[in-house]
Design an enzyme around this catalytic site. Sequence first.
Site, short mmCIF file in Angstrom:
data_model
loop_
_atom_site.label_atom_id
_atom_site.label_comp_id
_atom_site.label_asym_id
_atom_site.label_seq_id
_atom_site.Cartn_x
_atom_site.Cartn_y
_atom_site.Cartn_z
N TYR A 176 0.86 -1.19 0.00
CA TYR A 176 0.00 0.00 0.00
C TYR A 176 0.89 1.23 0.00
CZ TYR A 176 -3.86 -3.13 0.94
OH TYR A 176 -4.79 -4.12 0.84
N CYS A 177 0.72 2.08 -0.97
CA CYS A 177 1.71 3.11 -1.22
C CYS A 177 1.07 4.42 -1.67
CB CYS A 177 2.68 2.67 -2.32
SG CYS A 177 3.17 0.95 -2.24
N THR A 178 1.89 5.46 -1.69
CA THR A 178 1.51 6.72 -2.30
C THR A 178 2.63 7.14 -3.25
OG1 THR A 178 0.30 7.43 -0.32
CG2 THR A 178 0.89 9.14 -1.91
#
Length: 350
Positions: free
Chosen positions: A110-112
């Site tokens: 889960y990343c930005t």
Amino acid sequence: MKLLVLLGLAGSLWAQHPPSVVVNLNLSPEERWKPLEKAFDMNTLRKIAGKVIESQIPKWMHHAVIPIVASLEKYIPQPYAGEIRGIASMMKTNISDVIILNFAYEFTAYCTSIVAQDKNGNVYHGRNLDYPLPVLRSLTMDVVFLKNGKVAYVGTSFAGYVGLWTGMSPHKFTVSADQRVTKRRGNGWRNIMSAVLFHSSPVSWLLRETLEEAKDFQDAVMRLAKKPLISGVYYIVGGVRAGEGVIITRDRKGPADIWPLEPLHGGWYRVEANFDHWRTPPPSDHRREVAMKAMNAVGRNRINGHKLYQVLSKPPLCHRNTIYTTLMRAANPREYITFVRPEGCPYKIN
């Protein structure tokens, strides 16, 4: 070779930098990752790998998939089969465990990611990689891949993992991958095994192959958009020229959407945070909203690597599960820099 200079690790931003590992692509796949032995303790690596596997799949399932994974080795293409075999030998562990470890990382990234263009046409790319295992901070590394004595590409990864979720091909393009969250994700291990049998690529393998083989930004976008994958993903790509920035929303068989920078129409940056940009994120997830507000506050006239780091440091973009932040600019490879985030994600600037 002065890797600290090459990777731009001497900066004024406060954080811990990961170790650098050099992988010589001219060596056989089984020998390439030998430098891991100098950067990491193999006993510790083996223990942490066990924790990763245990956290991803139940113990009963682990035992159940071992014979299947052993057969799966026949279908893993080179150089990954050889590299995994070499890592298993170094770790003195079963090759099935290393295969499971490598596929386990495909599940929960889960990343930005943000790609942005300043007023002069310079393209900046930054990403946070989040993973619900704090121990991975101790396995984070920057990897320099050499070919014929020259830097072919660089990336950030975890020791024991042959894929890449973050990387740069110097003077060509940068790329990060963010997991695509959908309502129907299916059975992860069943999907991975069946997909590999039918020659679909793990997300991280396609990213690495693209870094090694693509000639330029446009070529990278085409490769990342078209090759069949084992799961959906977002590929965020930045180039070296004005306008070279895009978010590719991937289905397994091809692109669901391609969202480029449009600086002439106000689209000087793009944000990706695990949800389709045309859909409203869940009420509990405010990362996109916070990122856009912060980017608008900085503005196109002031954006640079330092400002992008500050944006990516804001909660909830950076939080207790954020393992590392990488900043990169393909036009100036010295600006590739990774920060291992301490728990709680402070963003003090010296």
